[in-house]
Design an enzyme around this catalytic site. Structure first.
Site, PDB file in Angstrom:
ATOM      1  N   TYR A  55       0.852  -1.190   0.000  1.00 57.72           N
ATOM      2  CA  TYR A  55       0.000   0.000   0.000  1.00 57.72           C
ATOM      3  C   TYR A  55       0.888   1.239   0.000  1.00 57.72           C
ATOM      4  O   TYR A  55       1.807   1.345   0.807  1.00 57.72           O
ATOM      5  CB  TYR A  55      -0.889  -0.006   1.247  1.00 57.72           C
ATOM      6  CG  TYR A  55      -1.839   1.171   1.340  1.00 57.72           C
ATOM      7  CD1 TYR A  55      -2.893   1.305   0.441  1.00 57.72           C
ATOM      8  CD2 TYR A  55      -1.687   2.138   2.332  1.00 57.72           C
ATOM      9  CE1 TYR A  55      -3.771   2.385   0.531  1.00 57.72           C
ATOM     10  CE2 TYR A  55      -2.564   3.207   2.431  1.00 57.72           C
ATOM     11  CZ  TYR A  55      -3.611   3.324   1.523  1.00 57.72           C
ATOM     12  OH  TYR A  55      -4.485   4.384   1.619  1.00 57.72           O
ATOM     13  N   ASP A  66       9.210   2.909   0.169  1.00 57.98           N
ATOM     14  CA  ASP A  66       8.121   3.578   0.885  1.00 57.98           C
ATOM     15  C   ASP A  66       8.287   3.208   2.353  1.00 57.98           C
ATOM     16  O   ASP A  66       7.892   2.136   2.801  1.00 57.98           O
ATOM     17  CB  ASP A  66       6.761   3.117   0.341  1.00 57.98           C
ATOM     18  CG  ASP A  66       5.604   3.738   1.115  1.00 57.98           C
ATOM     19  OD1 ASP A  66       5.857   4.435   2.110  1.00 57.98           O
ATOM     20  OD2 ASP A  66       4.445   3.514   0.707  1.00 57.98           O
ATOM     21  N   LYS A  96       3.792   8.834   9.155  1.00 57.54           N
ATOM     22  CA  LYS A  96       3.539   8.210  10.460  1.00 57.54           C
ATOM     23  C   LYS A  96       4.500   8.704  11.557  1.00 57.54           C
ATOM     24  O   LYS A  96       4.267   9.766  12.114  1.00 57.54           O
ATOM     25  CB  LYS A  96       3.522   6.694  10.295  1.00 57.54           C
ATOM     26  CG  LYS A  96       2.375   6.294   9.333  1.00 57.54           C
ATOM     27  CD  LYS A  96       2.033   4.833   9.274  1.00 57.54           C
ATOM     28  CE  LYS A  96       0.728   4.642   8.501  1.00 57.54           C
ATOM     29  NZ  LYS A  96       0.841   3.998   7.208  1.00 57.54           N
TER      30      LYS A  96
END
Ligand SMILES: *Cc1c(COP(=O)(O)O)cnc(C)c1O
Length: 472
Positions: free
Chosen positions: A189, A284, A312
Site C-alpha cells: 500500500y 516507501d 507516520k
C-alpha cells in the site's frame, strides 16, 4: 430513516430507531454485568453502548461512519470502538473501557501516546500559532534531523500525509527518468493515489476490492505489479518493459498485507536490477521509517534506495509525510526545479514540533533495542500461545513492527497472506477487545509496539491471548 436531518436530529433519530428488542437485550446484559461488578469491584464490565450509539450516528454523517475505511471493523465484524483518550500504551473508549494498544494510531505512537515532553513542546508551539503559510525554523530542524538519520536522504520535502508523499515521489521519478511506468508489489500500500490502487493492500485488501472504481484504466495501466519477494518476476517485467519503467516502489518490510519481511537478498537484488535498468528504487518507509531502526529499513538491511517516502512516526501523531533522496533528483522539485508539488499546511510548526520531539526521544540510547525486545517477546508469546491451543499460527517482527497470521506459514507474499483464516482472526480480535487488548482490526495490517509498553502490558496481553486462543 431520516438521513437528511441536521446533526443533532439525526443523532437522536438513530438512537430512537434502535429496535426495541435490541435495547431490551442490552438492558438485561447490563444488569447481569452489574452483578458481576458487585463481585469483582475493580473490573468494569465490558460494554460498548456509547460506542455503538456514536457509531450509528456517524454512519449518517460520514460514509461508513468513518474517515478511513479499516476503522469500521468490516473485516473483523462487530462494533468499532469510539475512543475518548490515549496515554502511553493505553487507550480509553467513550464507555470507559481501557485497552492495551497495539495499533499506535497505525504507527506514529512509537514513543507512547500523548508523551509528556511532546505535549509540552506542542503547547509552547501552539502559543506562537498553528500555521504560518511561510517558512519557519522548525522545518530546518526536522529536515536536518531526517537527512542525518536516513541514509538515502540528502534533501527532503515535507507534506501532510503518506499518500501525498508517495504521489509526489512518483511524479518526481517520472520527471527525472522521462519514463511513465512504475512497478509495485501485490499487497503493498502506498496511499490512495490512482496509480497505487492496483493490487494494493491495507483497507483495499481488507474490503476485498480488486481496484477502486474511479481509477481510470489509463492510469492503472501504467502500474506493473509483481509478487513480493519474487525478484525473477521483477527481472522479467523490467526486461519486457525495457526503457519504460521510471521506478520500483515497495514497502521494504510489508505491513499492509499483514506483516511480511523481505527474503534474504531480495532488497539487494532489487537495488542491483534497478541500477542495471536505469530505474529508480523507491523505499516507501511511511511505516518502517524510524520504526525498524532510526534510519529505517534501509539502515537495518543496508540497502540504499534513490528516493524514500516517510510519514507516520515523523509526525509524532500529527499529519506529516515527507519524500526525499538524492540531491540531483530532489533539486527537480519546485521551486528549485520544474516538478510541481505544494501544500497549504506543509511544514506547519505544530507538526514539525511533534516530529522533532518524537525523534529526539527515539535517539536516546537503547530505544530500538527495547522496541525489538518487547516486540519479539510479544510475537513469540502469541505464536506459542496459539500453537498451544492447537491453532495454526505464524508471525514475525522487525524492530517495533510485528504481525501474525492464522496460517501455517511461512507467509512470503500477498497470495500466502490471503490463505490465512480471516474468520478466525475476527473471533480472536473480538475476544482480545473484550480482554482489553486493542489489535488492528484486520488480518492484513501490521501491529506496533511503543517505548511505553511495559513488561506488565506484555504479560497481560499474553494471558489474555491464551484465554482467547482457547475459546475461539
Ligand atoms: C500508511 C501508509 C501510507 C499512506 O499514508 P497516509 O498518511 O495514510 O496517507 C503509504 N505507504 C505506507 C507503506 C503506509 O503504511
Amino acid at each position: 430513516m431520516a438521513a437528511t436531518s441536521g446533526v443533532g436530529l439525526s443523532w437522536r433519530s438513530s438512537v430512537s430507531d434502535r429496535p426495541a428488542s435490541k435495547s431490551a437485550r442490552r438492558v438485561s446484559g447490563h444488569s447481569s454485568s452489574l452483578v458481576k461488578m458487585a463481585i469483582s469491584v475493580e473490573k468494569k464490565p465490558f460494554t460498548l453502548e456509547k460506542s455503538e450509539e456514536t457509531f450509528n450516528a456517524a454512519k449518517n454523517l460520514m460514509p461508513g461512519g468513518v474517515n478511513s475505511p479499516v476503522r469500521a471493523f468490516k473485516s473483523v465484524g462487530g462494533q468499532p470502538i469510539v475512543f475518548d483518550s490515549v496515554k502511553g500504551s493505553k487507550m480509553w473508549d467513550i464507555d470507559g473501557n481501557e485497552y492495551i494498544d497495539y495499533v499506535g494510531s497505525w504507527g506514529p505512537a512509537i514513543i507512547g501516546h500523548a508523551d509528556d515532553k511532546v505535549n509540552a513542546a506542542l503547547v509552547e508551539a501552539l502559543k506562537k500559532g498553528t500555521s504560518f503559510g511561510a517558512p519557519c525554523v522548525l522545518e530546518n530542524e526536522l529536515a536536518a534531523t531526517v537527512i542525518d538519520a536516513v541514509p538515502s536522504i540528502e534533501m527532503v520535502r515535507f507534506v501532510n500525509s503518506g499518500t501525498e508523499a508517495c504521489m509526489g515521489v512518483i511524479r518526481l521519478a517520472r520527471a527525472f527518468t522521462g519514463r511513465s511506468k512504475i512497478l509495485k508489489f501485490e499487497g503493498c500500500y502506498h496511499g490512495h493515489a490512482d496509480s497505487f490502487l492496483v493490487k494494493a493492500g491495507s483497507g483495499v485488501a481488507t474490503l476485498g476490492l480488486p481496484d477502486s472504481p474511479g481509477v481510470p484504466s489509463a492510469a492503472a495501466s501504467l502500474t506493473l505489479t509483481a509478487p513480493y519477494n519474487d525478484s525473477a518476476a521483477v527481472a522479467a517485467l523490467l526486461e519486457l518493459n525495457r526503457g519504460e519503467v521510471a521506478a520500483i516502489i515497495l514497502e521494504p518490510v510489508v505491513g499492509n498485507a499483514g506483516f511480511i519481511p523481505p527474503a534474504p537478498g531480495f532488497l539487494a537484488e532489487l537495488r542491483r536490477l534497478t541500477s542495471e535498468h536505469g530505474v529508480l528504487l523507491i523505499f516507501d518507509e511511511v511505516m518502517t521509517g524510524f520504526r525498524l531502526a532510526y534510519g529505517g529499513a534501509q539502515e537495518r538491511f543496508g540497502v540504499t534506495p534513490d528516493l524514500t517516502t516517510l510519514g507516520k512516526v515523523i509526525g509524532g501523531g500529527l499529519p506529516v509525510g515527507a519524500y526525499g533522496g538524492r540531491r540531483d533528483i530532489m533539486e527537480m522539485v519546485a521551486p528549485a526545479g520544474p516538478v510541481y508539488q505544494a501544500g497549504t499546511l506543509s511544514g506547519n510548526p505544530l507538526a514539525m514540533t511533534a516530529g522533532i520531539e518524537t525523534l529526539r526521544r527515539l535517539r536516546e540510547p537503547g530505544s530500538y533495542e527495547q522496541l525489538d525486545r518487547v516486540t519479539g517477546e510479544l510475537v513469540k508469546g502469541l505464536v506459542e500461545g496459539g500453537k498451544a491451543a492447537g491453532h495454526e499460527v505464524c508471525g514475525g517482527h522487525v524492530g517495533g513492527m510485528f504481525g501474525f497470521f492464522f496460517a501455517e506459514g511461512p507467509v512470503a507474499n500477498f497470495e500466502d497472506a490471503k490463505k490465512s483464516d480471516t474468520a478466525k482472526f475476527g473471533r480472536f480480535h473480538r475476544g482480545m477487545l473484550e480482554e482489553g487488548v486493542y489489535l488492528a482490526p484486520s488480518q492484513f495490517e501490521a501491529g506496533f509496539t511503543s517505548l511505553a509498553h511495559t513488561a506488565q502490558d506484555l504479560e497481560k496481553t499474553l494471558e489474555a491471548a491464551a484465554r482467547v486462543f482457547h475459546r475461539i
